[in-house]
Design a protein around this motif. Structure first.
Motif, short mmCIF file in Angstrom:
data_model
loop_
_atom_site.label_atom_id
_atom_site.label_comp_id
_atom_site.label_asym_id
_atom_site.label_seq_id
_atom_site.Cartn_x
_atom_site.Cartn_y
_atom_site.Cartn_z
N LYS A 67 0.78 -1.40 0.18
CA LYS A 67 -0.08 -0.50 -0.12
C LYS A 67 0.76 1.75 -0.02
O LYS A 67 0.04 2.09 0.02
CB LYS A 67 -0.93 0.12 1.00
N PRO A 123 3.12 3.84 -1.45
CA PRO A 123 3.64 5.27 -2.51
C PRO A 123 4.97 4.61 -2.89
O PRO A 123 5.86 4.92 -1.78
CB PRO A 123 2.85 5.98 -2.46
N THR A 149 6.78 -0.79 -3.64
CA THR A 149 8.31 -0.31 -4.21
C THR A 149 9.09 0.27 -2.84
O THR A 149 9.62 1.35 -2.93
CB THR A 149 7.05 1.57 -4.01
#
Length: 514
Positions: A268, A270, A312
């Motif tokens: 979740k 970014p 990420t």
């Protein structure tokens, strides 16, 4: 009486969490206790002058120094000069560097008192004895380990300037249950958690004051998954509420323990908001067993691959060269295995003999020879002679300059090809032969050297090299090549906007720079 807490940080960006813990727990003495941080590299006489500015006529001055592997040599000089100029000043030492092997350290001989281990309870108690009597009889005092819930948390002591300009170190737990013999945490009995709701309330206050960069110093962030999820959810909530003003969090993670619930939370985040440090150290099972390191290598590799493919998160993965029984060949095999997993950075470390660590039990059998001066880097062992160890140390330095810097993103695959360790070692040896240097190599010169090596040693054409290198930050308009000024003169440029778009997110860049 005035009490001063001080240390020499490695950089200004590194705010001392330890000093702030001491100040937060001084109790009735807090009003007369102050804190002043310095940075290594300052002139010793200037530091002494600033310390003595706290001295008041007719009053006692106690100075507590935080001593670490990176500052012990400069702090020793500082204490020596301070005691020569003002012998009446009471010097108290604390920190990991003076918590072990206390009988043979020059800095301890210079000081009045030493507290080993935990200091939040013992330092104020020692100050009370110095002030009110009876005077302490012993120089060395074993620090009392307080229950974590009894400690005052220090986060309110981060100033607005700290929040704006420095990395904020925080901890949700102390200690480590693992026994890796190269690490001081091997001496811990277990890991102790802070009360999570109280901790998160402190993080809430920091965030409300503008804090956005949080570096967790916990040794094993993902040891208790329920707690890990709660902390991660805290940051996810902040990201959702403030998408244009995101937080950045750094965690040290056990690489072979990544259950599905944690993966779901990680996905979740970014880009540019989450960073993991994962310690592999060695992929050699025999070496791992020898140094008491428990790790499922296949599971660790699977998790690193998953993080690269499905999150990420920015990944720093650690390897250590020089461990007892690790040959250059076996280290190379582990390095190549790790590189194939494609983490963002491989932190190539060289074994150090931290004071108090059990690694010294292998000294005789494996011929471990360490530098007697900080940071106590290994010089040789029975499997890696001195000359080979020096090559590994140079490899580590050049790897930081070329691979971890992010300035040769497109060029690096051409350098490494199908044998990453072997090919980069060839480049490392070649650069050292050409420069006789591992530091202060300007970026444009480094790019020229890499370009020339690719042509002379790898047989690539000038056009091929120009095309690759000029697509990197190292080859943009600001850092123009000239292959020792002719054969690799850059003819095409990557637009600056495109270069910027590929760059590391701002908060992550700030953290990496620190």
């Amino acid at each position: 009486m005035t009490i001063l807490l001080t240390t020499l940080n490695a950089r200004y960006a590194h705010a001392s969490l330890g000093l702030r813990y001491l100040l937060a727990n001084m109790g009735p003495l807090q009003e007369q206790t102050h804190m002043q941080e310095f940075v290594i590299g300052a002139k010793t006489t200037d530091l002494v002058e600033k310390l003595l500015a706290w001295q008041k006529p007719g009053e006692k001055l106690i100075i507590g120094f935080g001593v670490y592997i990176w500052n012990v040599e400069e702090t020793t000089k500082l204490v020596a000069l301070l005691k020569r100029v003002a012998p009446e000043v009471v010097v108290v030492l604390g920190g990991p560097e003076v918590s072990h092997e206390t009988s043979d350290q020059d800095i301890i001989k210079l000081a009045d008192y030493v507290i080993t281990g935990w200091g939040e309870v013992s330092f104020p108690d020692l100050c009370k004895q110095i002030l009110n009597g009876p005077q302490p009889l012993m120089k060395v005092h074993a620090g009392v380990q307080a229950a974590l819930n009894d400690l005052n948390l220090p986060y309110a002591l981060y100033t607005d300037d700290d929040i704006k300009n420095r990395t904020l170190y925080v901890e949700a737990s102390r200690g480590c249950p693992f026994k890796c013999e190269f690490c001081l945490s091997a001496l811990d009995k277990t890991a102790w958690p802070f009360e999570i709701d109280q901790f998160l309330a402190e993080m809430e206050q920091l965030h409300a004051r503008g804090a956005r960069l949080f570096k967790f110093v916990d040794r094993t962030f993902n040891l208790n998954i329920k707690t890990s999820l709660k902390i991660m959810q805290f940051f996810l909530d902040k990201l959702a509420a403030n998408p244009d003003d995101p937080v950045f969090a750094h965690f040290e993670v056990v690489p072979d323990h990544l259950p599905d619930a944690l993966k779901e939370g990680i996905k979740k985040f970014p880009a540019g908001t989450l960073q993991f440090e994962l310690g592999i150290q060695s992929f050699n099972p025999e070496v791992q067993a020898r140094i008491s390191r428990k790790q499922n290598n296949d599971k660790a590799a699977e998790n690193i691959r998953w993080l690269c493919d499905n999150s990420t998160a920015h990944l720093h993965v650690d390897l250590i060269a020089g461990l007892p029984g690790e040959t250059v060949a076996s280290f190379a095999q582990g390095f190549n295995r790790l590189y194939a997993l494609k983490p963002h950075e491989i932190q190539f470390g060289i074994l150090k003999r931290l004071r108090g660590t059990p690694i010294i039990r292998h000294t005789e059998e494996y011929g471990l020879v360490f530098d007697p001066y900080p940071p106590y880097t290994i010089l040789a062992n029975k499997d890696v002679p001195f000359a080979e160890m020096q090559k590994l140390i140079r490899f580590a330095r050049y790897w930081d300059l070329v691979a971890n810097s992010g300035r040769f993103t497109h060029t690096l695959p051409a350098i490494l090809a199908d044998l990453p360790f072997e090919n980069f070692m060839a480049l490392s040896d070649w650069i050292y032969a050409k420069t006789d240097a591992t530091h202060r190599i300007a970026l444009d010169r480094l790019a020229n050297l890499v370009s020339k090596w690719l042509q002379e040693e790898r047989g690539m054409s000038a056009e091929q090299v120009t095309a690759i290198v000029s697509s990197d930050y190292a080859g943009d308009a600001k850092h123009k090549q000239g292959a020792e000024k002719n054969t690799t003169q850059t003819t095409t440029k990557t637009p600056r906007k495109e270069v910027a778009s590929k760059s590391t997110p701002q908060r992550q860049s700030r953290h990496l720079a620190a």
